[in-house]
Design a protein around this motif. Structure first.
Motif, PDB file in Angstrom:
ATOM      1  N   THR B  12       0.537  -1.178   0.346  1.00  5.21           N
ATOM      2  CA  THR B  12       0.202   0.050  -0.141  1.00  5.21           C
ATOM      3  C   THR B  12       1.157   1.273  -0.308  1.00  5.21           C
ATOM      4  N   VAL B  13       1.814   1.427   0.799  1.00  6.90           N
ATOM      5  CA  VAL B  13       2.591   2.066   0.544  1.00  6.90           C
ATOM      6  C   VAL B  13       3.785   2.211  -0.476  1.00  6.90           C
ATOM      7  N   VAL B  14       4.233   1.659  -0.888  1.00  6.21           N
ATOM      8  CA  VAL B  14       4.373   1.381  -2.209  1.00  6.21           C
ATOM      9  C   VAL B  14       3.634   2.432  -3.756  1.00  6.21           C
ATOM     10  N   TRP B  15       1.830   1.535  -3.357  1.00  3.56           N
ATOM     11  CA  TRP B  15       1.196   2.065  -4.489  1.00  3.56           C
ATOM     12  C   TRP B  15       1.266   3.573  -4.538  1.00  3.56           C
ATOM     13  N   TYR B  20       2.202   9.489  -5.492  1.00  4.73           N
ATOM     14  CA  TYR B  20       2.279  10.062  -5.405  1.00  4.73           C
ATOM     15  C   TYR B  20       3.972  10.459  -6.461  1.00  4.73           C
ATOM     16  N   PHE B  21       4.405   9.748  -7.202  1.00  2.03           N
ATOM     17  CA  PHE B  21       5.764   9.794  -8.134  1.00  2.03           C
ATOM     18  C   PHE B  21       4.913  10.434  -9.463  1.00  2.03           C
ATOM     19  N   LEU B  22       3.531   9.646  -9.358  1.00  3.99           N
ATOM     20  CA  LEU B  22       2.834   9.608 -10.755  1.00  3.99           C
ATOM     21  C   LEU B  22       2.280  11.391 -11.203  1.00  3.99           C
ATOM     22  N   ASN B  23       1.825  11.727  -9.599  1.00  3.92           N
ATOM     23  CA  ASN B  23       1.416  12.976  -9.123  1.00  3.92           C
ATOM     24  C   ASN B  23       1.658  14.095  -9.824  1.00  3.92           C
ATOM     25  N   SER B  24       3.369  13.911  -8.961  1.00  6.01           N
ATOM     26  CA  SER B  24       4.735  14.896  -8.841  1.00  6.01           C
ATOM     27  C   SER B  24       5.013  14.906 -10.002  1.00  6.01           C
ATOM     28  N   ASP B  25       5.159  13.821 -11.029  1.00  2.75           N
ATOM     29  CA  ASP B  25       5.471  14.194 -11.961  1.00  2.75           C
ATOM     30  C   ASP B  25       4.581  14.719 -13.417  1.00  2.75           C
TER      31      ASP B  25
END
Lengths: 86, 278
Positions: B12-15, B20-25
């Motif tokens: 869950t944390v990884v997801w 978050y990564f996808l959102n920041s990108d």
């Protein structure tokens, strides 16, 4: 027991936090992509408008008008000379 | 169970981190693309401004072209008007010049005619004067010629008459001698003739001879012709009288006749002289 309980609670909290934050970031990412698409569409539209404007500028007929103006000016000089020579 | 929970938590944390990564990108890309949008808007503004400027320029050019066309049309009208005026002026000047030339020609013609008339009149007057002078001269010449001719003819007639008189005088003297010898011959001849008739013939002879002398002195041809005829008649009468005489008397009578014929010949010569004189 308590330690495990608390660990489990912590894990549950983490899991819940991860789920909510993941869900949040997912929705944000989706909105951002949508925004990006919209912006891209706007940019494309703007580029199209710019292209249309450039095409419109070329189609304004300034060059033929310039040529015609030069021709009329030359003709006017000739006419003035002719008029003065009479 | 714990491990599964932990794994689920880790996933869950990884997801969540991946999200978050996808959102920041995406947000990074969104910012980037928004900047691009801003740049595109700026370009669009520039393009619009450029377009507006070009449109304005086009309108200005169109207005200038229109003005130039109108000015050129006006210039063409002015040129046409000026040319027309120039042609009319030239035509008027040509008409004036032709009128002036015609007037000058007319005046020249009138002057020439007047001069010709004057010259003709002067010539006629001169000719008239010359004719008058010539006529006077001819009359004078004629008069002089007539005078000279009359003078010449008078002198010639006088000379001729004198010659004729001399001839007649000679002939008359000869005839008188013949008559005397004839009368002498008759006085001593047959004595059968009529002495009265002989005396009459003698008087007649003498009268005729005197008439001939007078006529010859006057130069009158007609009277001379008549006198010559009388002489001839007298000679014929003498010839008839002598028909019955002797040979000597007959010869004398024949000589008288010949002398009378010579007088007639003298008359003819006088006539010829008069004809040549005329």
């Amino acid at each position: 027991m308590d330690k495990d309980k608390w660990i489990n609670i912590a894990l549950g909290v983490v899991i819940l936090a991860a789920i909510f934050s993941g869900r949040y970031y997912y929705s944000q990412s989706t909105e951002t992509k949508s925004s990006i698409e919209n912006v891209q569409k706007k940019i494309d539209q703007i580029h199209k408008n710019i292209s249309d404007l450039k095409t419109g500028v070329n189609n304004l007929g300034i060059r033929p008008l310039t040529v015609e103006k030069n021709r009329w000016e030359r003709q006017q000089e000739q006419l003035k000379k002719e008029l003065n020579s009479i | 169970m714990d491990a599964l929970l932990k794994l689920f938590a880790a996933l869950t944390v990884v997801w969540a981190g991946w999200m978050y990564f996808l959102n920041s990108d995406s947000e990074t890309e969104l910012r980037k693309i928004r900047n691009e949008l801003k740049v595109a808007k700026g370009e669009l503004g520039e393009a619009q401004a450029n377009y507006d400027a070009e449109v304005k320029k086009r309108d200005t050019l169109a207005a200038e072209v229109k003005n130039l066309r109108e000015q050129n049309q006006q210039l063409e009208k002015d040129i046409k008007t000026k040319k027309q005026e120039k042609r009319e002026r030239a035509e008027q000047e040509r008409r004036d010049r032709m009128a002036a030339e015609a007037k000058a020609r007319e005046e020249s013609r009138k002057a020439r005619e007047e001069q010709l008339a004057k010259m003709r009149q002067e010539k006629e007057e001169k000719l008239k004067r010359e004719e008058e002078e010539q006529r006077k001269q001819e009359e004078e010449w004629k008069k002089q010629e007539e005078e000279e001719t009359a003078k010449y003819e008078s002198a010639r007639s006088e000379r001729q008459a004198a010659a004729e008189v001399n001839d007649l005088q000679h002939e008359i003297n000869s005839s008188n001698e013949i008559m005397r010898r004839y009368l002498t011959c008759r006085a001593y001849g047959s004595g059968n003739e009529d002495y009265g008739q002989i005396d009459s013939l003698k008087r007649r002879w003498t009268q005729t001879v005197q008439t001939c002398i007078k006529v010859a002195n006057e130069g009158n041809e007609k009277r001379l012709r008549s006198s010559s005829k009388m002489l001839k008649d007298t000679a014929d009468a003498l010839n008839r009288i002598s028909a019955g005489g002797n040979t000597e008397c007959l010869n004398d009578a024949t000589r008288v006749i010949e002398e009378a014929q010579r007088i007639v010949e003298a008359k003819k010569r006088l006539k010829k002289l008069n004809a040549g004189k005329r």
